[in-house]
Design an enzyme around this catalytic site. Sequence first.
Site, PDB file in Angstrom:
ATOM      1  N   ARG A   1      87.273  28.114 -71.064  1.00 38.44           N
ATOM      2  CA  ARG A   1      87.228  27.039 -72.057  1.00 38.44           C
ATOM      3  C   ARG A   1      88.515  26.215 -72.139  1.00 38.44           C
ATOM      4  O   ARG A   1      88.449  24.987 -72.280  1.00 38.44           O
ATOM      5  CB  ARG A   1      86.848  27.610 -73.420  1.00 38.44           C
ATOM      6  CG  ARG A   1      85.406  28.088 -73.480  1.00 38.44           C
ATOM      7  CD  ARG A   1      85.089  28.766 -74.815  1.00 38.44           C
ATOM      8  NE  ARG A   1      83.709  29.213 -74.881  1.00 38.44           N
ATOM      9  CZ  ARG A   1      83.280  30.386 -74.429  1.00 38.44           C
ATOM     10  NH1 ARG A   1      84.153  31.227 -73.878  1.00 38.44           N
ATOM     11  NH2 ARG A   1      82.022  30.731 -74.525  1.00 38.44           N
TER      12      ARG A   1
ATOM     13  N   ARG B   1      81.863  39.801 -59.026  1.00 41.76           N
ATOM     14  CA  ARG B   1      81.947  39.766 -60.495  1.00 41.76           C
ATOM     15  C   ARG B   1      81.017  40.830 -61.061  1.00 41.76           C
ATOM     16  O   ARG B   1      79.835  40.875 -60.738  1.00 41.76           O
ATOM     17  CB  ARG B   1      81.595  38.390 -61.051  1.00 41.76           C
ATOM     18  CG  ARG B   1      81.493  38.395 -62.583  1.00 41.76           C
ATOM     19  CD  ARG B   1      81.439  37.026 -63.215  1.00 41.76           C
ATOM     20  NE  ARG B   1      82.785  36.475 -63.381  1.00 41.76           N
ATOM     21  CZ  ARG B   1      83.115  35.558 -64.295  1.00 41.76           C
ATOM     22  NH1 ARG B   1      82.203  35.082 -65.125  1.00 41.76           N
ATOM     23  NH2 ARG B   1      84.343  35.103 -64.385  1.00 41.76           N
TER      24      ARG B   1
ATOM     25  N   GLN C   1      80.958  30.868 -56.018  1.00 45.90           N
ATOM     26  CA  GLN C   1      80.316  32.040 -56.604  1.00 45.90           C
ATOM     27  C   GLN C   1      78.817  31.927 -56.321  1.00 45.90           C
ATOM     28  O   GLN C   1      78.157  30.989 -56.783  1.00 45.90           O
ATOM     29  CB  GLN C   1      80.561  32.107 -58.112  1.00 45.90           C
ATOM     30  CG  GLN C   1      80.022  33.378 -58.754  1.00 45.90           C
ATOM     31  CD  GLN C   1      80.060  33.329 -60.273  1.00 45.90           C
ATOM     32  OE1 GLN C   1      79.318  32.577 -60.889  1.00 45.90           O
ATOM     33  NE2 GLN C   1      80.945  34.130 -60.880  1.00 45.90           N
TER      34      GLN C   1
ATOM     35  N   TYR D   1      72.028  38.688 -64.496  1.00 44.66           N
ATOM     36  CA  TYR D   1      71.319  37.987 -63.432  1.00 44.66           C
ATOM     37  C   TYR D   1      70.758  39.014 -62.436  1.00 44.66           C
ATOM     38  O   TYR D   1      70.836  40.221 -62.661  1.00 44.66           O
ATOM     39  CB  TYR D   1      72.233  36.955 -62.788  1.00 44.66           C
ATOM     40  CG  TYR D   1      72.695  35.894 -63.769  1.00 44.66           C
ATOM     41  CD1 TYR D   1      71.756  35.146 -64.487  1.00 44.66           C
ATOM     42  CD2 TYR D   1      74.041  35.647 -64.016  1.00 44.66           C
ATOM     43  CE1 TYR D   1      72.149  34.180 -65.408  1.00 44.66           C
ATOM     44  CE2 TYR D   1      74.445  34.678 -64.932  1.00 44.66           C
ATOM     45  CZ  TYR D   1      73.497  33.958 -65.633  1.00 44.66           C
ATOM     46  OH  TYR D   1      73.877  33.014 -66.553  1.00 44.66           O
TER      47      TYR D   1
ATOM     48  N   SER E   1      87.922  29.514 -64.167  1.00 46.64           N
ATOM     49  CA  SER E   1      86.809  30.449 -64.160  1.00 46.64           C
ATOM     50  C   SER E   1      85.502  29.767 -63.790  1.00 46.64           C
ATOM     51  O   SER E   1      85.312  28.579 -64.064  1.00 46.64           O
ATOM     52  CB  SER E   1      86.678  31.069 -65.555  1.00 46.64           C
ATOM     53  OG  SER E   1      85.772  32.149 -65.544  1.00 46.64           O
ATOM     54  N   PRO E   2      84.558  30.487 -63.170  1.00 46.71           N
ATOM     55  CA  PRO E   2      83.226  29.899 -62.939  1.00 46.71           C
ATOM     56  C   PRO E   2      82.571  29.531 -64.263  1.00 46.71           C
ATOM     57  O   PRO E   2      82.471  30.371 -65.155  1.00 46.71           O
ATOM     58  CB  PRO E   2      82.466  31.039 -62.244  1.00 46.71           C
ATOM     59  CG  PRO E   2      83.503  31.974 -61.737  1.00 46.71           C
ATOM     60  CD  PRO E   2      84.661  31.868 -62.668  1.00 46.71           C
TER      61      PRO E   2
END
Length: 770
Positions: A725, A631, A502, A583, A424-425
Amino acid sequence: MHIVCIGGGPAGLYFAILMKKLNPAHRIRVIERNKPYDTFGWGVVFSDATMDNMRAWDGETADAIQLAFNHWDDVELRFKDKVIRSGGHGFVGIGRKLMLNILQARCEALGVELEFEREVDSDDEFPDADLIIAADGINSRIRSKYAAIFQPDIVTRPNRYIWLGTKKLFDAFTFLFEKTAHGWFQAHVYKFDGQTTTFIVECPEAVWRAHGLDGAGQAESIAFCERLFAKHLDGHRLMSNARHLRGSAWLNFQRVKCERWHHFNGSSHVVLMGDAVHTAHFAIGSGTKLALEDAIELTRRFRDHGDAPERIAEVLAQYQDARRIDVLRLQNAAWNAMEWFEVCGARYCDCFEPEQLMYSMLTRSQRISHENLRLRDAAWLEGYERWFAARSEGAAGPEGKAPPPMFTPFRLRTLALANRVVVSPMAMYSAEDGTVGDFHLVHFGARALGGAGLLYTEMTCVSPDARITPGCAGLYKAEHVAAWKRIVDFVHAQSPAKIGIQLGHAGRKGATKRAWEGIDEPLEDGSWALLSASPLPYLAHSQTPRAMTREDMARVGEDFVRAAQMADEAGFDILELHCAHGYLLSSFLSPLSNRRDDDYGGSVENRARYPLEVFAAIRAVWPAGKPMAVRLSCHDWAPGGNTADEAVAIARLFKAAGADLIDCSSGQVVPDASPVYGRMYQTPFADRIRNELEIPTMAVGAIYDADHVNSIVAAGRADLCAIARPHLADPAWTLHAAAQIGHAGIAWPKPYQSARSQYETNLQRERSPG
């Protein structure tokens, strides 16, 4: 003690039995509104585990039920003219009337006082009782009287169902699906004695109304169901025993959940039990299980802590604390199962083949996982794995064995991924003026060697003022291209993994400290001006951004286009546009951060206008053979924010614009969001978008086990799984996951081959007894 059980269903009767066994000196009364041998409904079902629990507490009752119950292991699906069966599931079915008769007889044998045909309006009718068990059902009058104390949360669900029976006998827990001109109906069918089968018919409200069933009487409804399921009934009739219901026998399920379960009314302790305090949808057949296990747990507490009147308050508090978690866990599973049946017609039935619908149905509650299915019916699961691999271009593994679903290949445009696992990013905040360095080479290189099919960069910023922190990676200078190309070339040369970038812009969440210095906290020195959809700071003490003008939009759009061209020059395989987590582009999409009154605010279509313009501009310069992903925050988890409905609408717009994949995240749009966390908690967003819009999706969030990935991919809930994680803790997570589930068809880097054999040997030793 003097105990009064209001309600003569399984909860009240079984608690009376157990407490009378515990101490025959107790005076126990069961008050029931119906006649002694009246009952409504057909059969009830619960698991082998509940039966074992009952046997430990009262062998005589368990033995009597065992003699009368029907036991089966198989689940059967009849769908699109195909019959599929899986075994090892372990259910017990018994007629509700017979079960109550057994419990009533056992009560009488033990000296419990049974009083029938008495309506109880209030607990005040029993002022001399020490303990009142309010087991008076889903429409509990006692719960209603003390609603301010019990704080019930009652949710009425949209599907309609009718509870019928038939003399046609089925030898498995059978699910029937039939499509009409207006939509899908399903039937939940199980035999409960030697002559009779429960036959529950369910459909969405809109389908029910379209067929005129909202105006149909019971006889007309039964005749309709007989015609609909005629090929399964083999000439047998459907029957109703819902004469006590006025008008239509079609119902809506009500989910009941109470904050508090007990109350002292001034003279007696009152405790809710069974459907009065919690309900579980019939999709997993656990209402009776909950009732019986309520009775067991409360009796256990009295046994362990004393059954004298002065102990009641303490016991009831411990009972609720002990029982709440188990009940919540089962209610959550029942909720998942219920929702599956509510949406299966719109989401799965038309596009799924029978094999995948069966897998999806078996795993609908999320309590049954991929490896749990292997324990139940290995032959069926291996057959499904072969079926899935064949449709995923998955080659057979060693000895002709199909790979697990997570290790099947996947293709987007010309991008071919070796497996469904994605790193994952994840923001590393370790760049220097946007330039990635040795840390990033080691970081991404290690994870590329670790077996994942696709790696994503952290959000890579398209300009200096697009950064979240001074340590964020960028792609806006020539040296950035060279630095990224070094990493991309290593990944391509040293592993089968692909690597995606990304691209994003921090918007109002920019100019903050690195995470370990204070996440989202504004910089004290070296800050820069911020842009957003509206002039709203992220935190109360954050810098207030400037609302973007058309000139700002044009300039930022050009920044994204330049970064996309640089990304192609660096050799990235896929580009993901970051429109999530509050964002810049996300701030346009959410009504919580977009308060504009021009063409870029207001409706979903207007709020999505600028992100779509940016997407289109990038797509125009990004090579046609390379895919683009988006995303999204699929739920804002805050009042007034976007929900899954808006996420579907936004994803639909991006699909129309040419998106190849929707990466389904959620939250982080506002600081006071309250996500509902849990295993795979964001996967339902990926599931819905994938199957309602027919676009590939990536699931992310609390996916940390190979079993999760296999279950998600095999059920068609997402096409890829992004794992964050766990990949930070273990760069070789994917290789280790393969070893743990015994999949030998994934290649380890040649220099690491000796470690592989030792790792797999150690796993075998850990599994070996002794």
